[in-house]
Enzyme design. Structure first.
Site, PDB file in Angstrom:
ATOM      1  N   ASP A 151      -0.754 -72.870 -26.445  1.00 24.57           N
ATOM      2  CA  ASP A 151      -0.625 -71.602 -27.771  1.00 24.57           C
ATOM      3  C   ASP A 151      -0.432 -71.480 -28.769  1.00 24.57           C
ATOM      4  O   ASP A 151       0.498 -71.488 -28.157  1.00 24.57           O
ATOM      5  CB  ASP A 151      -2.503 -70.600 -27.103  1.00 24.57           C
ATOM      6  CG  ASP A 151      -2.765 -70.502 -28.162  1.00 24.57           C
ATOM      7  OD1 ASP A 151      -3.341 -70.661 -28.816  1.00 24.57           O
ATOM      8  OD2 ASP A 151      -3.547 -69.192 -27.915  1.00 24.57           O
ATOM      9  N   ASP A 178      -4.472 -68.053 -23.578  1.00 25.96           N
ATOM     10  CA  ASP A 178      -3.581 -66.988 -23.678  1.00 25.96           C
ATOM     11  C   ASP A 178      -4.838 -66.320 -23.128  1.00 25.96           C
ATOM     12  O   ASP A 178      -5.051 -65.195 -22.549  1.00 25.96           O
ATOM     13  CB  ASP A 178      -4.232 -65.847 -25.324  1.00 25.96           C
ATOM     14  CG  ASP A 178      -5.747 -66.943 -25.749  1.00 25.96           C
ATOM     15  OD1 ASP A 178      -6.256 -67.695 -24.957  1.00 25.96           O
ATOM     16  OD2 ASP A 178      -6.220 -66.300 -27.034  1.00 25.96           O
ATOM     17  N   ASP A 212      -7.912 -70.682 -23.884  1.00 26.11           N
ATOM     18  CA  ASP A 212      -7.340 -71.235 -23.205  1.00 26.11           C
ATOM     19  C   ASP A 212      -7.607 -71.827 -21.555  1.00 26.11           C
ATOM     20  O   ASP A 212      -7.510 -72.491 -21.221  1.00 26.11           O
ATOM     21  CB  ASP A 212      -6.290 -71.280 -23.567  1.00 26.11           C
ATOM     22  CG  ASP A 212      -5.355 -71.289 -25.199  1.00 26.11           C
ATOM     23  OD1 ASP A 212      -6.395 -72.422 -26.005  1.00 26.11           O
ATOM     24  OD2 ASP A 212      -4.648 -70.537 -25.561  1.00 26.11           O
TER      25      ASP A 212
END
Length: 779
Positions: free
Chosen positions: A486, A670, A674
């Site tokens: 991410d 995170d 996610d």
């Protein structure tokens, strides 16, 4: 302040009356009483444990179930762990029972109302394992006491072995001459018996007690074949001496015990070097805290007595006892325990500090926020212990093999004895070969093959700021071939920084920072961090979704969005034409000033991505941000495969595509938006800044501001996997060679003892190669 003062006064009253000290002393003494009475037998141990009031150590989890933590002594192998857990899980109402290999900590979770704590753990005491209510301060003393016992037994066995060996040399020399008659030989044998038998009875206690407790409960452990071998060798020698036989093996029995004790002592020291990171962390907890009373005086109280809201004074050089916020003073804090970063961090009023970290150079006062078992340090310990107490695939394999291994050892020894006897050899010779088989086939190395690697790997990663949450996380991480990142909060720090500071007048920046300090908005905080001559400003008003304003004599000053500050849409800042998050600073009669922000990349992101690629991993970026931003980040750090504007469900869909293509994926996100992708991936990692460390969905949590922890975790996992395979190979190779040699008569009991101890040590020292490897060598 009145509430805090009242709470502080309550603490002072407790100290004056000695209420807390009596409770603490009674708990500690109770635990000590259990430890001191542990040699009186199961029934006495149980009664002493009841007297220690174990109910005082029971607490409840979030679901209302009872939890009890205890320290298990006299536990030496994986078979012991399996026996304890099996005995507890067979009880009605028990939901879970797990023993930590390295800390010797037993956790039992059972339904509330289904039984008392003392009755619940009685089966464990009946198995011969001594229990004390869990107290981290007792761990070091328990280990030291066990080490002293082994050293005393080792000394007695060594003294006896030396003297008996001298007598044996004379006996063996006399057999080949006519100078020694049967009477002299018998006298030498009796002297040997007088030295050897008491030594065996004393020095063999570490093995005999464990073996007897196991046999009483109809089970086998690694000490049963060892004890049987020593007793058979000593008993056969005594029988020969009584019958005036030519051959006695007192030297063999006592020297056998001497080498076995050497092996166990070295094994214990090796395990101590590889001691659990969780245990080392517990020993870093502060014992006492200095609280500030309403009259300004200081009182030292146990850290367990500190409650949230209490004002705590922390002198320079001491460990911070609780999680809190600094309210007075300035210092540098060693956060390496929490973040894995060695550089001290400046901390001043308003900054958060954590239990277990070290206050380096200035006295501070802080307001306690989290205390006791709710601190970040306690969260880390729980995560580490949950991972170590879990049963990874290789651990389950080793446990299953060890379960059937002990009966097979005794059967093989019996077959060896019968075989040699049928072949026409004396029963003494047949018995000696059976003893050799009993000793050499002890499954110590097999039981240590995986747990030692797990403990050492977890400790190494903790030093690098990585917490292992899943028991099989290292196994799964070793197999990954693709890493998906991410962006926000992962490749970047998730913290906006002012990037056009050089183009802003210092006086204007300090003025804006003085206004911005009145808000918790991320952009306002970024401005406030850049201020130098910042002063308190009254009457600052925050307008949600717009910004901040303050009315001065010249008019209203605003710090906020473009529209709210009245900046025309077509107005451009010639010094900063680039796009990104922004604030505008509007002052009466002056041109508006633009503050431009950027979520900065982690300082080692470029190097980490390059190293992951060099290690043969495919790297992708899935970002929910705008395409220009994602493209810029991907180009900067060297990621070729990237997607922008990706929603959470699209991330999981991409992971499913990779899985269908045969890829094994590590997802690094995170932990907030996610979470579905973290759960979908083969293995997952999350930065601790994303969410509370105990609530993230990832298998690993890395701390600090660097991304290198991801690379280190992959390297350690791969190396750990190789070490586990090597350990299994060493254990099976040892048995494949040693067992046939023992059955064929090429191995004496003394050599068997040396070989068995050596095999365990080889596995331990091979595992500890993880400690010695420097960064970058675990590829």
């Amino acid at each position: 302040m009145g509430e805090i003062a009242g709470r502080d006064q309550q603490i002072a009253n407790q100290m004056d009356t000695g209420a807390w000290s009596r409770d603490m002393m009674s708990n500690c003494c109770a635990g000590g009483a259990v430890a001191l009475a542990r040699s009186q037998g199961p029934e006495a141990d149980f009664q002493t444990f009841v007297a220690a009031d174990p109910e005082a150590f029971v607490f409840q989890d979030e679901e209302g179930n009872n939890l009890l933590h205890m320290l298990v002594e006299n536990m030496h192998c994986a078979n012991c762990i399996r026996s304890i857990e099996k005995a507890l899980k067979s009880l009605d109402g028990v939901l879970d029972a797990r023993v930590n290999f390295s800390t010797r900590r037993l956790l039992v979770r059972w339904q509330a109302g289904s039984g008392a704590a003392a009755d619940l753990v009685r089966p464990v005491i009946d198995l011969g394992y001594f229990l004390t209510p869990y107290n981290p301060e007792m761990m070091r003393s328990a280990a030291a006491e066990e080490e002293k016992k082994l050293l005393r037994a080792l000394g007695v066995a060594g003294f006896a072995a030396t003297n008996v060996m001298l007598l044996s040399v004379a006996v063996w020399a006399g057999l080949f001459s006519e100078d020694m008659g049967p009477a002299t030989r018998d006298l030498m044998h009796w002297f040997s018996a007088l030295i050897a038998l008491p030594a065996v009875a004393y020095a063999g206690q570490p093995f005999f007690r464990s073996a007897l407790a196991a046999l009483k409960n109809g089970r086998l452990n690694m000490d049963v074949p060892i004890s049987l071998a020593v007793v058979l060798a000593s008993g056969m020698s005594l029988s020969e001496t009584i019958q005036s036989g030519e051959y006695a093996y007192f030297d063999a029995s006592v020297t056998l015990l001497f080498f076995l004790l050497i092996g166990r002592y070295l094994d214990m020291r090796a395990r101590g070097k590889a001691r659990s990171a969780a245990e080392r962390l517990l020993l870093l907890k502060a014992v006492a805290a200095t609280v500030v009373l309403p009259d300004g005086s200081h009182k030292s109280i146990p850290v367990e007595a500190v409650t949230p809201g209490t004002i705590v004074h922390v002198p320079a050089g001491e460990r911070i006892p609780v999680d809190g916020e600094i309210i007075e003073g300035r210092t540098a804090v060693d956060n390496s325990l929490v973040t894995g970063e060695s550089l001290p961090v400046e901390a001043a009023k308003g900054d958060a500090v954590f239990a277990g970290t070290l206050n380096l150079n200035g006295a501070v006062r802080l307001r306690a926020i989290k205390t006791g078992d709710n601190t970040l340090l306690s969260d880390i310990v729980r995560l580490m212990e949950n991972a170590e107490q879990g049963r990874a695939k290789y651990v389950r394999i080793a446990d299953r093999v060890a379960e059937y291994y002990a009966p097979a050892v005794h059967l093989l020894a019996a077959v060896t004895f019968v075989g040699w006897w049928i072949l026409g050899f004396d029963w003494q010779v047949a018995l000696i070969q059976a003893v050799a088989v009993l000793i050499i086939t002890c499954p110590c190395a097999l039981g240590l093959a995986v747990p030692v690697v797990q403990v050492v790997a977890s400790g190494r990663l903790l030093q690098r700021g990585v917490l292992v949450k899943a028991a099989d996380g290292l196994e799964r991480l070793a197999k990954v071939d693709t890493v998906v990142f991410d962006k926000t909060g992962t490749l970047t720090e998730g913290r906006l920084d002012l990037i056009n500071e050089e183009s802003i007048d210092r006086a204007d920046l300090d003025f804006a920072a003085s206004i911005a300090r009145n808000s918790k908005h991320p952009l306002a905080l970024a401005v406030a961090r850049r201020g130098r001559a910042v002063h308190a400003m009254a009457d600052v008003t925050e307008h949600p979704g717009r910004g901040l304003s303050v009315v001065l004599k010249d008019g209203e000053v605003r710090l906020g969005s473009r529209e709210w500050c009245g900046v025309p849409a077509d107005f451009k800042d010639a010094n900063d034409p680039q796009e990104g998050p922004e604030l505008w600073f509007a002052q009466p009669g002056r041109q508006p000033i633009r503050f431009l922000f950027e979520d900065c990349l982690r300082h080692d992101a470029v190097e980490t991505i390059a190293a992951l690629k060099k290690a043969g991993l495919q790297v992708e970026l899935l970002s929910g941000d705008r395409a220009p931003v994602a493209e810029k980040v991907a180009a900067t750090i060297g990621i070729d495969d990237w997607q922008a504007g990706v929603k959470p469900e699209q991330k999981t869909a991409r992971l499913e595509e990779l899985k269908a293509a045969g890829r094994t994926v590590l997802m690094v996100g995170d932990g907030l938006n996610d979470a579905p992708a973290l759960a979908m991936a083969h293995v997952s990692m999350s930065p601790s800044t994303a969410a509370d460390v105990s609530q993230t969905a990832a298998d690993f949590v890395f701390q600090g501001r660097g991304l290198g922890a991801v690379l280190e975790a992959v390297r350690v996992a791969r190396f750990s996997h190789r070490l586990v395979i090597q350990n299994f190979g060493l254990a099976f190779l040892y048995n494949a060679i040693a067992v046939p040699l023992a059955i064929a008569g090429f191995v004496t009991p003394l050599f068997a003892a040396i070989a068995m101890s050596a095999s365990s040590l080889v596995v331990c020292f091979n595992s500890m190669r993880l400690i010695e490897r420097r960064k970058g060598e675990t590829q």
